[in-house]
Write a protein that holds these residues in place. Structure first.
Motif, PDB file in Angstrom:
ATOM      1  N   GLU A   1       0.810  -1.211   0.000  1.00 44.88           N
ATOM      2  CA  GLU A   1       0.000   0.000   0.000  1.00 44.88           C
ATOM      3  C   GLU A   1       0.846   1.266   0.000  1.00 44.88           C
ATOM      4  OE1 GLU A   1      -2.600  -0.288   3.320  1.00 44.88           O
ATOM      5  OE2 GLU A   1      -3.860  -1.827   2.417  1.00 44.88           O
ATOM      6  N   GLY A   2       2.122   1.171  -0.317  1.00 42.63           N
ATOM      7  CA  GLY A   2       3.013   2.323  -0.288  1.00 42.63           C
ATOM      8  C   GLY A   2       3.054   3.057  -1.618  1.00 42.63           C
ATOM      9  N   PRO A   3       4.056   3.909  -1.820  1.00 38.91           N
ATOM     10  CA  PRO A   3       4.197   4.644  -3.073  1.00 38.91           C
ATOM     11  C   PRO A   3       4.443   3.704  -4.244  1.00 38.91           C
ATOM     12  CG  PRO A   3       6.158   4.898  -1.714  1.00 38.91           C
ATOM     13  CD  PRO A   3       5.132   4.233  -0.855  1.00 38.91           C
ATOM     14  N   LYS A   4       4.059   4.162  -5.446  1.00 38.47           N
ATOM     15  CA  LYS A   4       4.145   3.313  -6.630  1.00 38.47           C
ATOM     16  C   LYS A   4       5.211   3.814  -7.598  1.00 38.47           C
ATOM     17  CE  LYS A   4      -0.789   2.230  -6.338  1.00 38.47           C
ATOM     18  NZ  LYS A   4      -2.066   2.160  -7.065  1.00 38.47           N
ATOM     19  N   ALA A   5       5.680   2.900  -8.431  1.00 35.76           N
ATOM     20  CA  ALA A   5       6.604   3.247  -9.511  1.00 35.76           C
ATOM     21  C   ALA A   5       5.828   3.248 -10.821  1.00 35.76           C
ATOM     22  CB  ALA A   5       7.750   2.241  -9.574  1.00 35.76           C
ATOM     23  N   ARG A   6       6.211   4.156 -11.731  1.00 35.71           N
ATOM     24  CA  ARG A   6       5.515   4.256 -13.019  1.00 35.71           C
ATOM     25  C   ARG A   6       6.315   3.461 -14.047  1.00 35.71           C
ATOM     26  NH1 ARG A   6       3.496  10.184 -13.837  1.00 35.71           N
ATOM     27  NH2 ARG A   6       5.540  10.543 -14.755  1.00 35.71           N
ATOM     28  N   ILE A   7       5.652   2.472 -14.663  1.00 35.15           N
ATOM     29  CA  ILE A   7       6.378   1.483 -15.450  1.00 35.15           C
ATOM     30  C   ILE A   7       5.594   1.114 -16.702  1.00 35.15           C
ATOM     31  CG2 ILE A   7       5.366  -0.590 -14.391  1.00 35.15           C
ATOM     32  CD1 ILE A   7       8.253  -1.685 -14.149  1.00 35.15           C
ATOM     33  N   ALA A   8       6.301   0.689 -17.746  1.00 34.38           N
ATOM     34  CA  ALA A   8       5.684   0.181 -18.972  1.00 34.38           C
ATOM     35  C   ALA A   8       6.413  -1.101 -19.362  1.00 34.38           C
ATOM     36  CB  ALA A   8       5.762   1.203 -20.099  1.00 34.38           C
ATOM     37  N   VAL A   9       5.723  -1.945 -20.126  1.00 30.06           N
ATOM     38  CA  VAL A   9       6.310  -3.221 -20.539  1.00 30.06           C
ATOM     39  C   VAL A   9       6.303  -3.300 -22.060  1.00 30.06           C
ATOM     40  CG1 VAL A   9       6.215  -5.733 -20.342  1.00 30.06           C
ATOM     41  CG2 VAL A   9       5.440  -4.302 -18.438  1.00 30.06           C
ATOM     42  N   ALA A  10       7.470  -3.524 -22.649  1.00 31.78           N
ATOM     43  CA  ALA A  10       7.588  -3.659 -24.100  1.00 31.78           C
ATOM     44  C   ALA A  10       7.333  -5.105 -24.513  1.00 31.78           C
ATOM     45  CB  ALA A  10       8.978  -3.211 -24.551  1.00 31.78           C
ATOM     46  N   ARG A  11       7.175  -5.304 -25.808  1.00 34.38           N
ATOM     47  CA  ARG A  11       7.011  -6.667 -26.317  1.00 34.38           C
ATOM     48  C   ARG A  11       8.280  -7.481 -26.076  1.00 34.38           C
ATOM     49  NH1 ARG A  11       3.935  -6.169 -32.180  1.00 34.38           N
ATOM     50  NH2 ARG A  11       2.007  -5.231 -31.391  1.00 34.38           N
ATOM     51  N   PHE A  12       8.094  -8.765 -25.819  1.00 29.35           N
ATOM     52  CA  PHE A  12       9.231  -9.648 -25.579  1.00 29.35           C
ATOM     53  C   PHE A  12       9.700 -10.253 -26.908  1.00 29.35           C
ATOM     54  CE2 PHE A  12       8.696  -8.909 -21.308  1.00 29.35           C
ATOM     55  CZ  PHE A  12       9.437  -9.735 -20.487  1.00 29.35           C
ATOM     56  N   ASP A  13      11.003 -10.177 -27.143  1.00 29.22           N
ATOM     57  CA  ASP A  13      11.570 -10.872 -28.295  1.00 29.22           C
ATOM     58  C   ASP A  13      11.504 -12.375 -28.058  1.00 29.22           C
ATOM     59  OD1 ASP A  13      12.204  -8.480 -29.542  1.00 29.22           O
ATOM     60  OD2 ASP A  13      14.212  -8.402 -28.662  1.00 29.22           O
ATOM     61  N   VAL A  14      11.511 -13.124 -29.138  1.00 30.48           N
ATOM     62  CA  VAL A  14      11.470 -14.584 -29.029  1.00 30.48           C
ATOM     63  C   VAL A  14      12.741 -15.148 -29.651  1.00 30.48           C
ATOM     64  CG1 VAL A  14      10.241 -16.685 -29.661  1.00 30.48           C
ATOM     65  CG2 VAL A  14       8.956 -14.609 -29.101  1.00 30.48           C
ATOM     66  N   LYS A  15      13.591 -15.725 -28.824  1.00 30.62           N
ATOM     67  CA  LYS A  15      14.874 -16.248 -29.286  1.00 30.62           C
ATOM     68  C   LYS A  15      14.998 -17.757 -29.070  1.00 30.62           C
ATOM     69  CE  LYS A  15      17.219 -11.829 -28.575  1.00 30.62           C
ATOM     70  NZ  LYS A  15      18.364 -11.110 -27.944  1.00 30.62           N
ATOM     71  N   ALA A  16      13.995 -18.363 -28.463  1.00 30.07           N
ATOM     72  CA  ALA A  16      14.015 -19.810 -28.250  1.00 30.07           C
ATOM     73  C   ALA A  16      13.444 -20.504 -29.488  1.00 30.07           C
ATOM     74  CB  ALA A  16      13.189 -20.175 -27.020  1.00 30.07           C
ATOM     75  N   PRO A  17      14.121 -21.519 -30.024  1.00 27.32           N
ATOM     76  CA  PRO A  17      13.695 -22.167 -31.272  1.00 27.32           C
ATOM     77  C   PRO A  17      12.262 -22.714 -31.248  1.00 27.32           C
ATOM     78  CG  PRO A  17      15.914 -22.854 -30.660  1.00 27.32           C
ATOM     79  CD  PRO A  17      15.382 -22.083 -29.509  1.00 27.32           C
ATOM     80  N   LYS A  18      11.819 -23.230 -30.124  1.00 28.61           N
ATOM     81  CA  LYS A  18      10.504 -23.860 -30.067  1.00 28.61           C
ATOM     82  C   LYS A  18       9.378 -22.892 -29.683  1.00 28.61           C
ATOM     83  CE  LYS A  18      12.190 -28.517 -29.063  1.00 28.61           C
ATOM     84  NZ  LYS A  18      12.104 -29.702 -28.160  1.00 28.61           N
ATOM     85  N   ALA A  19       9.722 -21.660 -29.420  1.00 33.27           N
ATOM     86  CA  ALA A  19       8.715 -20.656 -29.058  1.00 33.27           C
ATOM     87  C   ALA A  19       8.283 -19.888 -30.306  1.00 33.27           C
ATOM     88  CB  ALA A  19       9.266 -19.695 -28.004  1.00 33.27           C
ATOM     89  N   THR A  20       7.095 -19.308 -30.261  1.00 31.45           N
ATOM     90  CA  THR A  20       6.567 -18.533 -31.388  1.00 31.45           C
ATOM     91  C   THR A  20       6.463 -17.066 -30.998  1.00 31.45           C
ATOM     92  OG1 THR A  20       4.259 -18.834 -30.692  1.00 31.45           O
ATOM     93  CG2 THR A  20       5.223 -20.533 -32.120  1.00 31.45           C
ATOM     94  N   TRP A  21       6.328 -16.213 -32.004  1.00 30.79           N
ATOM     95  CA  TRP A  21       6.262 -14.775 -31.721  1.00 30.79           C
ATOM     96  C   TRP A  21       5.014 -14.434 -30.918  1.00 30.79           C
ATOM     97  CZ3 TRP A  21       2.162 -11.839 -33.280  1.00 30.79           C
ATOM     98  CH2 TRP A  21       1.354 -12.337 -34.308  1.00 30.79           C
ATOM     99  N   GLU A  22       3.936 -15.219 -31.105  1.00 30.04           N
ATOM    100  CA  GLU A  22       2.727 -14.974 -30.301  1.00 30.04           C
ATOM    101  C   GLU A  22       2.995 -15.153 -28.810  1.00 30.04           C
ATOM    102  OE1 GLU A  22       1.206 -16.628 -34.289  1.00 30.04           O
ATOM    103  OE2 GLU A  22       2.806 -17.074 -32.857  1.00 30.04           O
ATOM    104  N   MET A  23       3.923 -16.022 -28.488  1.00 30.95           N
ATOM    105  CA  MET A  23       4.272 -16.247 -27.085  1.00 30.95           C
ATOM    106  C   MET A  23       4.924 -15.006 -26.482  1.00 30.95           C
ATOM    107  SD  MET A  23       5.709 -20.142 -27.124  1.00 30.95           S
ATOM    108  CE  MET A  23       4.676 -21.510 -27.653  1.00 30.95           C
ATOM    109  N   GLY A  24       5.707 -14.291 -27.289  1.00 34.29           N
ATOM    110  CA  GLY A  24       6.313 -13.053 -26.797  1.00 34.29           C
ATOM    111  C   GLY A  24       5.260 -12.038 -26.413  1.00 34.29           C
ATOM    112  N   ASP A  25       4.234 -11.910 -27.263  1.00 35.31           N
ATOM    113  CA  ASP A  25       3.134 -10.998 -26.942  1.00 35.31           C
ATOM    114  C   ASP A  25       2.362 -11.488 -25.724  1.00 35.31           C
ATOM    115  OD1 ASP A  25       3.780  -9.380 -29.029  1.00 35.31           O
ATOM    116  OD2 ASP A  25       2.233 -10.137 -30.385  1.00 35.31           O
ATOM    117  N   GLY A  26       2.185 -12.783 -25.631  1.00 35.89           N
ATOM    118  CA  GLY A  26       1.447 -13.349 -24.494  1.00 35.89           C
ATOM    119  C   GLY A  26       2.161 -13.131 -23.178  1.00 35.89           C
TER     120      GLY A  26
END
Length: 377
Positions: free
Chosen positions: A37-62
């Motif tokens: 319940e204390g003070p907050k930090a202001r933050i944003a999250v960018a899209r995640f790159d996908v560098k693992a061979p078995k992962a898909t780009w949709e997983m980065g967005d997910g």
């Protein structure tokens, strides 16, 4: 005989039919963070790159969407939307067409202090079936008890970046691992050694989903731990009460005053819309502190902040004492850094031990919002 076999199977199943999770992180639990319940930090999250061979780009967005949702639910962060900027711009422009009753005011968008960026660097989903990874436990009754182990693993690298300076504040690796064991009966003749194979049923809650959620949990805990205390400065009940004697400028000069209205100014630095000046008739003393220089910063020729510099440990201590005497104790502080958060003026006080240098910076909140809205910084 059949009863004995059934008893044996039922006694072995609990040993294997369970979920095993591995947590690669330290810090507070999600439950502890949610109660914050204390003070907050202001933050944003960018899209995640996908560098693992078995992962898909949709997983980065997910992963990005899940982290945004999880950070928001902690109550510890003001999460600023990043991906829907175009949609927000279109809605903003719509209010300027005259179709809405009220036109939105410019300069109201908040800008994150920190951006979370990352990449999925490892992903091994669970596999189902009877081939590979299984063992058969032989029994005295000529029947093998097949045990199939399903494992899933995911890994990501996360970096926190200061928006104003582009410096990396912190970086870490987070992981999620889950495994399940399935038990079935494999018929066949009793032979020496381990009998390969086995029959398995399909699990509704897969180890892959479990591993992802474990990694998200770890990511939120790591982000909360990595953000420096000085960034937690928004929205707490204590900070909303602000501090005493909050100024609306410096030494009688109000924020937003035109550079042309201030006498005895000398420009010492100019870059784009920014100018830094000194006053040739300034009194270089505050309380018992001797001041090296006082810099007046202007944005589009309007006063937006003042920077006061000292040298020497004693001088800084005198400046700190004078600041606390004037404005009260800082409600947000860390080692060698103090912040007075206000709706009109925010004051930053910092000491650099290596150089024995002290900085007191007073910033106009209104001018700060104007700069952020026009420059995205």
């Amino acid at each position: 005989m059949k009863k004995n076999i059934l008893f044996l199977v039922l006694s072995i199943i609990p040993l294997f039919a369970q979920v095993k999770t591995e947590v690669k992180s330290e810090g507070p639990t999600i439950e502890e963070v949610i109660k914050y319940e204390g003070p907050k930090a202001r933050i944003a999250v960018a899209r995640f790159d996908v560098k693992a061979p078995k992962a898909t780009w949709e997983m980065g967005d997910g992963i990005r969407d899940m982290i945004v949702d999880a950070l928001f639910k902690t109550g510890k962060f003001i999460v600023v939307e990043k991906d829907a900027i175009k949609d927000l711009e279109e809605e903003f422009k719509f209010t300027q067409t005259g179709w809405s009753k009220k036109e939105l005011e410019k300069g109201t968008f908040e800008v994150a202090d920190i951006i979370v960026v990352g990449a999925i660097t490892g992903f091994e989903p669970h596999t189902e079936g009877t081939s590979g990874g299984g063992i058969v436990i032989p029994t005295p009754f000529g029947i093998g008890i097949g045990v199939k182990k399903e494992e899933a693993y995911i890994q990501a690298v996360i970096r926190l970046i200061d928006v104003r300076t582009r410096r990396i504040i912190n970086s870490t690796k987070v992981e999620g691992k889950s495994s399940k064991s399935k038990v079935g009966i494999a018929g066949g003749a009793g032979i020496s050694g381990v009998i390969l194979g086995g029959g398995f049923e399909k699990y509704k809650n897969t180890p892959t989903a479990e591993a992802v959620m474990i990694m998200i949990d770890n990511a939120v805990k790591e982000i909360a731990k990595m953000v420096p205390e000085s960034y937690y400065r928004y929205g707490s009940k204590e900070l909303e009460k602000t501090y005493k004697n909050q100024p609306d400028g410096f030494r009688g000069i109000k924020w937003g005053t035109s550079i042309e209205e201030i006498k005895n100014l000398k420009v010492v630095k100019e870059e784009g819309n920014q100018k830094e000046c000194i006053k040739t008739d300034d009194v270089l003393q505050i309380g018992k502190a001797k001041i090296e220089k006082i810099i007046y910063s202007f944005y589009k020729d309007q006063l937006e902040s003042v920077i006061i510099e000292t040298k020497g440990k004693d001088n800084f201590e005198n400046l700190k004492s004078a600041t606390i005497e004037k404005f009260g104790e800082s409600k947000n502080k860390s080692e060698n850094e103090w912040i007075w958060e206000g709706e009109i003026t925010t004051i930053y006080l910092k000491y650099y031990p290596t150089d024995e240098k002290g900085i007191l910076k007073m910033v106009s909140e209104e001018m700060k919002k104007k700069i952020e809205s026009e420059t995205s910084f």
